[in-house]
Scaffold this motif. Structure first.
Motif: not given
Lengths: 96, 96
Positions: B57, A66-67, A38-40, B54-55, B59
């Motif tokens: 959601d 994103y990822n 995922d993005f994080a 991210e917060k 991106h």
């Protein structure tokens, strides 16, 4: 002092060792695409790479959506690939 | 539930407010390039933006080389621009 560009032999040897990296069409850079959950996770990876890049004073060209993270490494001072790119690629590979 | 795409009127109103952002040629995204003093400052900015993204959601698509960051915002679920892009652009602008 300018950083020497890798010879064709050095370049080929580096690419043989760096699995996952490919030579850009013009032969002046190496590129690799990384995929994460995922993005994080992708941005966590970028952060680790950014810290190493800053320490080495050698920075990537990179794109993220994103990822997915697409990294291009080249050495402007050398007009192509140098040992700095190979070193940074090795460090980055250690983060996946 | 799909996120509604901005109407042309809403899009134009948003762009008038978001100085520095331009509509991408296809009209489906907004783009802005940011320049910083150096890589560390550029990546610091990216990190703040990443946390907000991210917060929310939502991106960005973004490219970085040294002190330059190019950001593209679009909403895939809306097939173009949505209020989410405008919100994220506003937050990002607060970091420069």
């Amino acid at each position: 002092m300018a950083i020497p560009r890798l010879t064709h032999e050095e370049r080929d040897a580096a690419l043989a060792e760096l699995t996952g990296w490919a030579l850009r069409d013009d032969g002046l850079a190496i590129v690799r695409t990384f995929k994460f959950a995922d993005f994080a996770e992708a941005f966590g990876f970028m952060t680790r790479a950014a810290i190493e890049a800053e320490k080495a004073d050698h920075h990537p060209e990179w794109f993220n959506v994103y990822n997915r993270v697409e990294i291009t490494l080249t050495t402007h001072d050398a007009g192509g690939l140098s040992v700095r790119d190979v070193s940074l690629a090795r460090l980055i590979d250690g983060f996946v």
